[in-house]
Design an enzyme around this catalytic site. Structure first.
Site, PDB file in Angstrom:
ATOM      1  N   LYS A  72       0.860  -1.186   0.000  1.00  0.00           N
ATOM      2  CA  LYS A  72       0.000   0.000   0.000  1.00  0.00           C
ATOM      3  C   LYS A  72       0.887   1.223   0.000  1.00  0.00           C
ATOM      4  CE  LYS A  72      -4.352   1.259   0.201  1.00  0.00           C
ATOM      5  NZ  LYS A  72      -5.564   0.615  -0.355  1.00  0.00           N
ATOM      6  N   ASP A  81      -7.024   4.558  -4.532  1.00  0.00           N
ATOM      7  CA  ASP A  81      -7.660   4.437  -3.211  1.00  0.00           C
ATOM      8  C   ASP A  81      -8.252   5.826  -2.945  1.00  0.00           C
ATOM      9  OD1 ASP A  81      -7.790   2.518  -0.709  1.00  0.00           O
ATOM     10  OD2 ASP A  81      -7.273   4.451   0.137  1.00  0.00           O
TER      11      ASP A  81
HETATM   12  P1  NDP Z   1     -12.755   8.085  -2.747  1.00  0.00           P
HETATM   13  O1  NDP Z   1     -11.691   9.085  -2.518  1.00  0.00           O
HETATM   14  O2  NDP Z   1     -13.299   7.886  -4.091  1.00  0.00           O
HETATM   15  O3  NDP Z   1     -13.992   8.407  -1.772  1.00  0.00           O
HETATM   16  C1  NDP Z   1     -13.831   8.476  -0.394  1.00  0.00           C
HETATM   17  C2  NDP Z   1     -15.150   8.916   0.220  1.00  0.00           C
HETATM   18  O4  NDP Z   1     -15.059   8.807   1.642  1.00  0.00           O
HETATM   19  C3  NDP Z   1     -15.480  10.378  -0.067  1.00  0.00           C
HETATM   20  O5  NDP Z   1     -16.870  10.542  -0.081  1.00  0.00           O
HETATM   21  C4  NDP Z   1     -14.845  11.088   1.132  1.00  0.00           C
HETATM   22  O6  NDP Z   1     -15.430  12.342   1.435  1.00  0.00           O
HETATM   23  C5  NDP Z   1     -15.123  10.101   2.242  1.00  0.00           C
HETATM   24  N1  NDP Z   1     -14.073  10.217   3.265  1.00  0.00           N
HETATM   25  C6  NDP Z   1     -12.739  10.031   3.083  1.00  0.00           C
HETATM   26  N2  NDP Z   1     -12.075  10.275   4.216  1.00  0.00           N
HETATM   27  C7  NDP Z   1     -13.010  10.619   5.117  1.00  0.00           C
HETATM   28  C8  NDP Z   1     -12.961  10.984   6.474  1.00  0.00           C
HETATM   29  N3  NDP Z   1     -11.796  11.043   7.143  1.00  0.00           N
HETATM   30  N4  NDP Z   1     -14.137  11.251   7.105  1.00  0.00           N
HETATM   31  C9  NDP Z   1     -15.316  11.187   6.451  1.00  0.00           C
HETATM   32  N5  NDP Z   1     -15.420  10.858   5.149  1.00  0.00           N
HETATM   33  C10 NDP Z   1     -14.294  10.584   4.506  1.00  0.00           C
HETATM   34  O7  NDP Z   1     -12.185   6.705  -2.138  1.00  0.00           O
HETATM   35  P2  NDP Z   1     -12.680   5.214  -2.414  1.00  0.00           P
HETATM   36  O8  NDP Z   1     -14.157   5.199  -2.603  1.00  0.00           O
HETATM   37  O9  NDP Z   1     -11.793   4.620  -3.422  1.00  0.00           O
HETATM   38  O10 NDP Z   1     -12.300   4.505  -1.018  1.00  0.00           O
HETATM   39  C11 NDP Z   1     -13.222   4.430   0.070  1.00  0.00           C
HETATM   40  C12 NDP Z   1     -12.782   3.326   1.022  1.00  0.00           C
HETATM   41  O11 NDP Z   1     -12.782   2.070   0.313  1.00  0.00           O
HETATM   42  C13 NDP Z   1     -11.373   3.464   1.610  1.00  0.00           C
HETATM   43  O12 NDP Z   1     -11.357   2.913   2.913  1.00  0.00           O
HETATM   44  C14 NDP Z   1     -10.543   2.579   0.686  1.00  0.00           C
HETATM   45  O13 NDP Z   1      -9.359   2.114   1.312  1.00  0.00           O
HETATM   46  C15 NDP Z   1     -11.520   1.444   0.464  1.00  0.00           C
HETATM   47  N6  NDP Z   1     -11.244   0.621  -0.726  1.00  0.00           N
HETATM   48  C16 NDP Z   1     -11.198   1.178  -1.980  1.00  0.00           C
HETATM   49  C17 NDP Z   1     -10.976   0.382  -3.084  1.00  0.00           C
HETATM   50  C18 NDP Z   1     -11.018   0.920  -4.481  1.00  0.00           C
HETATM   51  O14 NDP Z   1     -10.985   0.089  -5.425  1.00  0.00           O
HETATM   52  N7  NDP Z   1     -11.137   2.219  -4.689  1.00  0.00           N
HETATM   53  C19 NDP Z   1     -10.685  -1.051  -2.938  1.00  0.00           C
HETATM   54  C20 NDP Z   1     -10.841  -1.556  -1.593  1.00  0.00           C
HETATM   55  C21 NDP Z   1     -11.090  -0.724  -0.536  1.00  0.00           C
HETATM   56  P3  NDP Z   1     -14.610  13.698   1.097  1.00  0.00           P
HETATM   57  O15 NDP Z   1     -14.621  13.780  -0.399  1.00  0.00           O
HETATM   58  O16 NDP Z   1     -15.364  14.773   1.770  1.00  0.00           O
HETATM   59  O17 NDP Z   1     -13.217  13.494   1.650  1.00  0.00           O
END
Ligand code: NDP
Length: 451
Positions: free
Chosen positions: A129, A169
């Site tokens: 990662k 991510d």
């Molecule tokens: P994105 O950046 O596309 O979206 C993240 C979302 O979560 C946004 O809506 C963001 O809001 C919100 N968010 C992020 N940090 C915080 C925080 N500290 N508090 C509240 N809301 C928060 O990321 P992904 O959708 O790709 O990833 C989401 C999760 O899924 C993560 O845990 C990631 O590790 C996991 N994941 C992702 C994969 C992938 O293929 N993308 C694969 C496996 C797991 P804002 O825009 O306001 O920050």
């Protein structure tokens, strides 16, 4: 610490001592060790050759400076990380995260989880990662490009399609991957498509990769619901986040007949009792990159926005909860509210979104609970399919790729379910996922000797 087998307690104590100030990493290791008591009781040879201690220690950790110039001509400095955790099953594989909260402990927890997740997919990929404390919010395209190029100017020497293969991510989507891959290609003077996944279709990406994590989590939850003779049809669903994972969870749940009534971002959440208008959400989040309150303003119609300091999205009553934003976003208190409101299933789209206390509440209440390392493995599994297509210079149809994803998710579900049965904890997907993932990595490590 009491719930950990006494033979494994020194392992955790040593992890905490050597990785001071990294609570998320301690939490992730604690959760896995908690599940391993039953494994070492049955197979004591896993206690030999410091195998478990070695699994908890990353093979390599890289930390570097990322200097770049903003649009005002000011030099900015961020910190870059890549933790190459375990390569027993294949090249290191795992995404890059750009978020101001990123530090070495967070990347280490994610790399550790990734190792077992990747093993669960059954694909030949190790765990890694990376990321940076860079905050992409409010930055221009040109700034994002300069930052990605500076990051890759250092990171490229540590990557390779047989060595280490990053992806996206939080904060890293198609745009960032394009800039990073572009700089890698330039520095190495070779088009090594398999060195990055999550690429756009135009230069070697896979169909269904963008959708894969959210779709995969939905397939997993659907499989869990089927063990209780039910499915998504007519169920009320709450999905936190509104990024990649959340958006494609919502899309798949809707196609399965579920009604998603709430989603969020870090500023707060919206409740839309008529069911979320996904086209509008996608436009606001992926095209205009606006805040979630904009959804309530544009949709009108009784939709309300609640700021994050005024309430929790988990107060919204639902049958199925899919936390898909970030780690530790769902507390013990939130879990108790969900249980009181009658939640029957929880599928973790994000990595470790439920606190240990929340997980305990769900398990004690016999809620169907899918831990992230199993439920969100569809993303990395489809990344491995992208690597396969790159290696054979092929490109599959959406239907072909999604069918492979669906089969992989059903198989991960069944593996977790059967492993939980085998180790005397029927229906416990946390135990099933941790044990099944561990055994695959541990077996390979035993055969490779002490390295
Ligand atoms: P994105 O950046 O596309 O979206 C993240 C979302 O979560 C946004 O809506 C963001 O809001 C919100 N968010 C992020 N940090 C915080 C925080 N500290 N508090 C509240 N809301 C928060 O990321 P992904 O959708 O790709 O990833 C989401 C999760 O899924 C993560 O845990 C990631 O590790 C996991 N994941 C992702 C994969 C992938 O293929 N993308 C694969 C496996 C797991 P804002 O825009 O306001 O920050």
């Amino acid at each position: 610490m009491n719930s950990i087998d006494e033979k494994l307690q020194p392992v955790l104590a040593e992890v905490i001592r050597r990785n001071a100030g990294e609570p998320e990493f301690h939490q992730a290791v604690h959760e896995v060790l908690e599940s391993l008591g039953r494994v070492v009781a049955k197979h004591p040879h896993y206690l030999e050759q410091a195998l478990i201690e070695r699994i908890c220690e990353p093979e390599r950790q890289i930390i570097f400076r990322i200097p770049w110039t903003d649009d005002q001509g000011q030099v900015q400095i961020n910190r870059g990380f890549r933790v190459q955790f375990n390569s027993a099953l294949g090249p290191y594989k795992g995404g890059m995260r750009f978020h101001p909260s990123v530090n070495v402990g967070i990347i280490k927890f994610l790399g550790f989880e990734q190792t077992f997740k990747n093993a669960l997919t059954g694909m030949p990929i190790g765990g890694g990662k990376g990321g940076s404390d860079f905050d992409p919010k409010g930055r221009s395209d040109a700034e994002i490009m300069r930052f990605c190029q500076s990051l890759m100017t250092e990171l490229h020497r540590h990557l390779g399609e047989q060595t280490d293969v990053p992806a996206g991510d939080i904060g890293v989507g198609g745009r960032e991957i394009g800039y990073m891959f572009g700089q890698y290609k330039r520095l190495n003077n070779r088009f090594e498509a398999g060195v990055f996944t999550g690429k756009a279709l135009a230069y070697g990406g896979s169909r269904a990769r963008t959708e894969a994590t959210g779709y995969g989590n939905t397939y997993f939850v659907d499989s869990m619901l089927k063990t209780r003779g039910t499915n998504f049809d007519g169920k009320t669903v709450v999905v936190s986040g509104s990024g990649n994972v959340a958006i494609y969870s919502i899309e798949k749940v809707q196609s399965f007949g579920g009604k998603v009534i709430a989603c969020s971002d870090s500023s707060g959440y919206i409740v839309d009792e008529n069911g979320i208008d996904l086209a509008l959400l996608k436009e606001i989040k992926t095209v205009r990159r606006e805040r979630i309150s904009e959804y309530a303003r544009r949709r009108g119609n009784g939709v309300h926005f609640i700021a994050s300091d005024k309430g929790s999205i988990w107060d919204v009553p639902c049958d199925v909860a899919m936390p898909s934003a970030t780690q530790n976003e769902l507390s013990g208190k939130d879990a108790r509210v969900l249980v009181k409101n009658g939640v029957i299933a929880v599928g973790e789209g994000a990595n470790m979104p439920s606190t240990p206390e929340a997980v305990k509440v769900f398990r004690d209440a016999s809620v169907l609970f899918a831990p992230g390392k199993a439920a969100n493995a569809g993303g990395v599994a489809t990344s491995a399919l992208e690597m396969q297509q790159n290696a054979s210079r092929d490109s599959w149809t959406f239907e072909q790729t999604e069918a492979r994803l669906a089969a992989i998710m059903r198989s991960i579900h069944d593996t977790c379910h059967e492993t939980a049965d085998e180790y005397g904890a029927p229906g416990d997907y946390v135990l099933g996922a941790n044990i099944a993932g561990f055994v695959r990595v541990a077996e390979a490590m035993r055969m490779l000797g002490v390295i």
